[in-house]
Design a protein around this motif. Structure first.
Motif, short mmCIF file in Angstrom:
data_model
loop_
_atom_site.label_atom_id
_atom_site.label_comp_id
_atom_site.label_asym_id
_atom_site.label_seq_id
_atom_site.Cartn_x
_atom_site.Cartn_y
_atom_site.Cartn_z
N PRO A 68 40.96 38.48 36.34
CA PRO A 68 42.03 38.31 35.35
C PRO A 68 42.98 37.16 35.69
O PRO A 68 43.47 36.48 34.78
N MET A 69 43.21 36.92 36.99
CA MET A 69 44.16 35.87 37.34
C MET A 69 43.55 34.48 37.11
O MET A 69 44.22 33.57 36.61
N SER B 206 38.59 42.48 40.45
CA SER B 206 39.61 43.09 39.60
C SER B 206 40.94 42.32 39.69
O SER B 206 41.75 42.36 38.77
N PHE B 207 41.17 41.61 40.78
CA PHE B 207 42.36 40.75 40.86
C PHE B 207 42.02 39.32 40.46
O PHE B 207 42.63 38.74 39.57
#
Ligand SMILES: Cc1cc2nc3c(=O)[nH]c(=O)nc-3n(C[C@H](O)[C@H](O)[C@H](O)COP(=O)(O)OP(=O)(O)OC[C@H]3O[C@@H](n4cnc5c(N)ncnc54)[C@H](O)[C@@H]3O)c2cc1C
Lengths: 256, 520
Positions: free
Chosen positions: A33-34, A29-30
């Motif tokens: 997207p990054m 989840s981190f």
């Protein structure tokens, strides 16, 4: 998650991520997207696994995600997803441009096997207690403020069972032998306080892969929650220039 | 760098400060290899690194009366950092003695002072010395500095002149008629008698939220003129125990681990700035829950609820601001200051407040830096003109047409989510790499190509486009109002700034020019 396909590096802008014991894309989840700010990120789906999945089942899922890209993607696996990603990269060297293995292992540690049998005992009778026990195993004392209760469901039960199966027993996978066939430049990330994979087993995985470099993060097994940004920094640096550090190199810890 | 003797005048650099300080007839123009303008975290940090490399031919020019920069100028009650102290300090000078998670400003100032003294930078420091002219001399291949202590020359110049140094005071009618103490937060008047007075604080940004609880404790009435409500998250007010400080002192690795953890935790917050919906929503809920927990009155809560997306303006950290403004003798006026009539403040929304003292916590002129108006590069080009479309620099550090000139904490060199000192250190690494390269190549003049600067600026603009600073619906000082470009912040993770910009590479610099022969 899909952004422009431009990349600032020579590396491939396409990335396939492979989740860990939860089988849940939320592991990324981190990171997803990054990484997705500059690359196209696809998650290998572990939805609707059979009750007793094999590693081959997981590599099929990875293959499906990798197929969605025209050029061989970089493959990033976490935990049992790292084991599956390593197997995939060994069996299909031509389909992987770079490999990142986070908190993976060469063989399941005795503690992982014990946790898996606890899982069998408690999953139905006391799932709440099981979640607590797993959380304690997943996160380090220092990273406890990031600790979250893991999901207890059929999928995670199946993945834990698979994870704890020594590779020899689930033929045809003998990772120690297979790993030598991995040709992609590889970054192996270990976790100093990993009570599940154990840093030693992660280092053995690094040792078995010819073109691998190793680095360690101050974290428990739940590194994607404890230190997601540090992992991002490592992955970003590696993907920009996978062979910047020579095969066999052990990189120092970050000193910000 | 070029041979100092080629400049025509090369007094022993070690004596240069003294000769410049004296009142004797004008000495020959003092020449140094490196002139550093500004003695804040950046200038002192660079001095330390030069010193440690054995470089002695440098001077640090500082218009203030001591080192510290921001931490010398900001002495208001309650001043403290909002990045944890073990991270908000030099990595190469860890400090086991920080009193708490967020050290007060005076402690930070002492830290910088001690660092400058113990590392041997002070003999190279010229305080009370303002640089008011900086001109590139193409023939001599050096910079000419005009200062309040006379003229100097240098092979290379580093602008470490800060970005939050020029107090911004709103230009409202009637301001000159105000009768009573009136000053800016960065120019605090410690002689002003404020106890028992009716006080107004104009502004509700990072400085204001530190000042307000302090003034609320002494004022008979306090008004906060709030143009726009900030997002505020809880502050960890913990002080370190004696055992913790002793552990830091005895085990340097523990200090390193703590710093690393703080850094990577802070990095996570960038996801909220990058437009990641989940991370943004989580951060917003956290801030609004803090407001709800600390302010029960619905009317006040409404006034304190921001009307833009979190992160667009600096997210503030405080656990005593909300309780302070909830006190009965404190009023939040949710409007900008429009004018002053006698001692009555008139808000844009029509609200009026008569006060005895007036504090401007209104921030700084940041988009246009004053040093840009005194710096002239090749062909006399003014840096301010080079920056007419907003500040730009390759690697956030070097500008085309300004050879051997470096700027720290300048274009896209700041952060909204992590420590400025980390960025400063990355830039220092770049500068030292450049100076080493030049020295190893017969003092090659380093002039970055215009293409490289433009390409870097394009990348920055692309990265900026999806960030909350440009999409969050606020008026932020990070954005240059003249063109809407994000010029003050690095629009990505701090670690990616270092990965991209800390290593000097000569590839983007002009090839050597024929060297002018030195004067006989
Ligand atoms: C109240 C406040 C709190 C802050 N808190 C934080 C925080 O918690 N974390 C964070 O990361 N950042 C914080 N900042 C930002 C802070 O400015 C930077 O972290 C850092 O201190 C900047 O250092 P610097 O050396 O670049 O600039 P400065 O500290 O501004 O130093 C520049 C120096 O240059 C001198 N100078 C300028 N022009 C000339 C000239 N022409 N001739 C001679 N000398 C000149 C100035 O007098 C000054 O001393 C804060 C800023 C303020 C104002």
């Amino acid at each position: 998650m899909t952004t422009d396909a431009r990349t600032e590096s020579d590396g491939d802008p396409r990335v396939v991520v492979v989740p860990g014991l939860s089988g849940d894309a939320a592991d990324f989840s981190f990171l997803g997207p990054m990484l997705g700010r500059r690359r196209t990120v696809t998650t290998a789906s572990f939805d609707d696994l059979p009750t007793t999945p094999t590693v081959a089942e997981l590599t099929t899922r990875i293959g499906a995600a990798a197929n969605a890209t025209t050029t061989p993607p970089a493959l990033i696996g976490y935990s049992v997803g790292a084991v599956a990603a390593a197997v995939f990269a060994a069996e299909h060297p031509e389909r992987v441009s770079a490999l990142v293995l986070i908190a993976g292992w060469l063989s399941p540690s005795p503690k992982l096997i014990a946790l898996a049998s606890l899982w069998q005992r408690l999953a139905h009778s006391d799932p709440d207690a099981l979640a607590e026990v797993q959380r304690s195993a997943l996160y380090s004392a220092e990273g406890w403020d990031s600790a979250a209760l893991p999901r207890i469901d059929e999928r995670s039960a199946a993945l834990v069972r698979l994870a704890a199966t020594p590779s020899r027993a689930s033929a045809p996978v003998d990772l120690a032998t297979l790993a030598t066939r991995i040709t992609a430049p590889t970054l192996v990330i270990g976790c100093a306080h990993d009570e599940i994979a154990t840093a030693r087993e992660t280092r053995l995985l690094f040792a078995a892969i010819p073109d691998a470099r190793y680095t360690e993060v101050e974290s428990g097994h739940g590194v994607l929650r404890e230190r997601p940004a540090e992992v991002l920094g490592l992955v970003d640096g590696f993907l920009a220039e996978p062979r910047r550090h020579p095969a066999g190199a052990i990189l120092g810890r970050s000193r910000p | 760098m070029i041979d100092p003797t080629a400049s025509g005048a090369a007094p022993d650099p070690a004596t240069a400060p003294r000769s410049a300080r004296g009142t004797a007839p004008a000495p020959p123009v003092a020449h140094v290899r490196v002139a550093v303008i500004g003695a804040g975290f950046a200038g002192v940090g660079l001095g330390i690194r030069l010193q440690r490399q054995g470089e002695s031919s440098y001077l640090v020019f500082e218009r203030g009366s001591g080192v510290g920069g921001t931490w010398r100028d900001n002495s208001y009650p309650g001043v403290a950092c909002d990045v944890p102290s073990h991270l908000y300090c030099y990595s190469f000078r860890p400090n086991p003695d920080w009193s708490g998670v967020f050290a007060p400003g005076a402690e930070i100032r002492r830290y910088i002072e001690t660092a400058a003294r113990e590392e041997g930078v002070l003999p190279h420091l010229l305080t009370d010395t303002e640089v008011f002219g900086l001109d590139w001399d193409e023939n001599a291949a050096l910079w000419r500095l005009d200062t309040t202590r006379g003229a100097f020359t240098a092979d290379a110049v580093v602008l470490a002149a800060g970005r939050l140094t020029e107090p911004r005071i709103p230009d409202v009618p009637g301001i000159e008629g105000f009768d009573g103490p009136m000053f800016h937060s960065a120019r605090w008047d410690h002689t002003a008698e404020l106890a028992g007075k009716r006080i107004a604080v104009v502004g509700s940004g990072a400085s204001a939220i530190q000042i307000v609880p302090q003034l609320a404790a002494v004022a008979s009435e306090l008004v906060v003129m709030q143009r726009s409500a900030p997002y505020i998250i809880p502050r960890d007010t913990r002080v370190y125990s004696a055992a913790e400080r002793s552990l830091f002192a005895r085990d340097p690795e523990e200090l390193e681990r703590v710093r690393s953890r703080l850094f990577w935790k802070a990095e996570e917050a960038f996801a909220q700035r990058a437009g990641d919906a989940d991370a943004t929503a989580a951060a917003r809920s956290r801030a609004l829950a803090h407001l709800e927990a600390q302010v029960s009155d619905p009317g006040l809560r409404a006034k304190l609820t921001p009307d833009y997306e979190i992160g667009c303006k600096r997210v503030l950290i405080s656990s005593d601001y909300y309780p302070a403004v909830a006190e009965p003798h404190v009023t939040v006026e949710p409007s900008a200051l429009a004018g002053i009539r006698g001692n009555t403040l008139v808000a844009r929304n029509g609200g009026e407040h008569e006060v005895d003292a007036l504090v401007f916590a209104t921030g700084f002129h940041s988009a246009e830096q004053p040093y840009a108006r005194l710096t002239r590069g090749r062909d006399g080009q003014l840096l301010a003109d080079h920056w007419a479309g907003g500040m730009t620099a390759f690697a956030s550090t070097v500008m085309a047409g300004f050879p051997n000139l470096f700027v720290v904490n300048g274009p896209n060199g700041g952060l909204g989510h992590n420590s400025a000192v980390y960025m400063i250190e990355a830039q220092i690494d770049y500068i030292l790499g450049a100076l080493r390269y030049s020295a190893a190549n017969d003092g090659l003049v380093l002039s970055v190509t215009a293409e490289a600067e433009q390409e870097y600026t394009r990348t920055v603009d692309e990265l900026s486009a999806s960030t909350v600073w440009l999409t969050g619906g606020c008026n932020s000082w990070y954005v240059d109002a003249r063109n809407g470009r994000l010029t003050l912040l690095w629009p990505d993770f701090a670690h990616s700034f270092r990965a991209r910009n800390a290593d000097f590479s000569p590839a983007v610099f002009d090839p050597p020019r024929p060297v002018a022969s030195p004067p006989a």
